[in-house]
Write a protein that holds these residues in place. Structure first.
Motif, PDB file in Angstrom:
ATOM      1  N   TRP A  47    -103.084 -75.148 -27.417  1.00  0.00           N
ATOM      2  CA  TRP A  47    -103.328 -73.656 -27.501  1.00  0.00           C
ATOM      3  C   TRP A  47    -103.970 -73.183 -26.140  1.00  0.00           C
ATOM      4  CZ3 TRP A  47    -102.678 -71.102 -32.192  1.00  0.00           C
ATOM      5  CH2 TRP A  47    -102.215 -72.078 -33.037  1.00  0.00           C
ATOM      6  N   ARG A  48    -103.582 -71.792 -25.870  1.00  0.00           N
ATOM      7  CA  ARG A  48    -104.207 -71.064 -24.653  1.00  0.00           C
ATOM      8  C   ARG A  48    -105.080 -70.015 -24.985  1.00  0.00           C
ATOM      9  NH1 ARG A  48    -105.186 -73.345 -20.349  1.00  0.00           N
ATOM     10  NH2 ARG A  48    -103.194 -74.715 -19.540  1.00  0.00           N
ATOM     11  N   GLY A  49    -106.438 -70.077 -24.248  1.00  0.00           N
ATOM     12  CA  GLY A  49    -107.115 -68.778 -24.767  1.00  0.00           C
ATOM     13  C   GLY A  49    -107.037 -67.713 -24.075  1.00  0.00           C
ATOM     14  N   GLY A  53    -109.217 -70.621 -21.461  1.00  0.00           N
ATOM     15  CA  GLY A  53    -109.700 -71.895 -22.363  1.00  0.00           C
ATOM     16  C   GLY A  53    -108.393 -72.518 -22.670  1.00  0.00           C
ATOM     17  N   HIS A  54    -108.432 -74.030 -22.790  1.00  0.00           N
ATOM     18  CA  HIS A  54    -107.356 -74.563 -23.518  1.00  0.00           C
ATOM     19  C   HIS A  54    -107.823 -75.618 -24.587  1.00  0.00           C
ATOM     20  CE1 HIS A  54    -104.654 -77.911 -23.445  1.00  0.00           C
ATOM     21  NE2 HIS A  54    -103.828 -77.058 -23.402  1.00  0.00           N
ATOM     22  N   ALA A  63    -109.878 -83.158 -31.123  1.00  0.00           N
ATOM     23  CA  ALA A  63    -109.571 -81.962 -30.508  1.00  0.00           C
ATOM     24  C   ALA A  63    -110.442 -81.972 -29.028  1.00  0.00           C
ATOM     25  CB  ALA A  63    -110.387 -80.916 -31.217  1.00  0.00           C
ATOM     26  N   THR A  64    -109.687 -81.587 -28.260  1.00  0.00           N
ATOM     27  CA  THR A  64    -110.175 -81.368 -26.585  1.00  0.00           C
ATOM     28  C   THR A  64    -110.065 -79.999 -26.274  1.00  0.00           C
ATOM     29  OG1 THR A  64    -109.221 -83.673 -26.376  1.00  0.00           O
ATOM     30  CG2 THR A  64    -109.889 -82.410 -24.498  1.00  0.00           C
ATOM     31  N   LEU A  65    -111.355 -79.663 -25.549  1.00  0.00           N
ATOM     32  CA  LEU A  65    -111.474 -78.261 -24.911  1.00  0.00           C
ATOM     33  C   LEU A  65    -111.619 -78.427 -23.512  1.00  0.00           C
ATOM     34  CD1 LEU A  65    -114.400 -76.846 -26.971  1.00  0.00           C
ATOM     35  CD2 LEU A  65    -111.770 -76.402 -27.471  1.00  0.00           C
ATOM     36  N   THR A  66    -110.951 -77.561 -22.878  1.00  0.00           N
ATOM     37  CA  THR A  66    -111.192 -77.423 -21.128  1.00  0.00           C
ATOM     38  C   THR A  66    -111.202 -75.954 -20.900  1.00  0.00           C
ATOM     39  OG1 THR A  66    -108.796 -77.638 -21.051  1.00  0.00           O
ATOM     40  CG2 THR A  66    -110.174 -79.661 -20.565  1.00  0.00           C
ATOM     41  N   ASP A  67    -112.056 -75.645 -20.023  1.00  0.00           N
ATOM     42  CA  ASP A  67    -112.188 -74.327 -19.416  1.00  0.00           C
ATOM     43  C   ASP A  67    -112.723 -73.466 -20.270  1.00  0.00           C
ATOM     44  OD1 ASP A  67    -112.037 -72.420 -17.297  1.00  0.00           O
ATOM     45  OD2 ASP A  67    -110.075 -71.891 -17.636  1.00  0.00           O
TER      46      ASP A  67
END
Length: 152
Positions: A47-49, A53-54, A63-67
């Motif tokens: 998913w792109r924020g 965010g990703h 779940a993994t979050l980046t940026d």
């Protein structure tokens, strides 16, 4: 007596309607009903924020979050070097507060990067269609219609 009671009720209803208390709430942005028949497997993937965010949701519930943007966390008021670096957690699709609504809960309580003494749970509402779901959370007062939105 009866006539006075009816008149009082009618006057109260008229006052409520004129003040906006009985007007229909108008949705904005990505708000809307959750897709019928949506399951957890429909959300697995990248998913792109917007604005950034990703989010990666895996079938096993990881779940993994980046940026990730600060305004989409409870730490938006902290200086960038004071914010926890949320990255690894779990996710689940759960019923929302309103009937027929779904929400995505992201749980970072056990993330080593979470603040000492506890972590973070982020909640996103789900709208769109089953083929093209949209995840969103308010980033300020709901009347301002400011969201962090995630799409595939």
């Amino acid at each position: 007596m009866f006539r006075t009671a009816v008149f009082s009720c009618a006057l109260t209803l008229l006052a409520m309607a004129a003040s906006g208390c009985m007007t229909r709430y108008e949705s904005c942005g990505p708000e809307g009903p959750s897709p019928a028949g949506l399951t957890s497997s429909d959300l697995v993937g990248s998913w792109r924020g917007d604005p950034r965010g990703h989010l990666e949701l895996r079938a096993a519930g990881a779940a993994t979050l980046t940026d990730w943007p600060a305004d989409a966390t409870p730490f938006g008021d902290l200086a960038p070097d004071e914010r926890p670096g949320l990255s690894n957690g779990t996710w689940s699709l759960t019923p929302g507060m309103e009937q027929g609504r779904l929400r995505l809960d992201l749980d970072f309580l056990d993330d080593p990067a979470a603040p000492e003494g506890g972590g973070t749970v982020l909640t996103y509402d789900v709208s769109g269609t089953r083929a093209h779901p949209v995840l969103y959370m308010y980033t300020s007062d709901p009347d301002r219609c400011e969201f962090h939105t995630l799409r595939r």
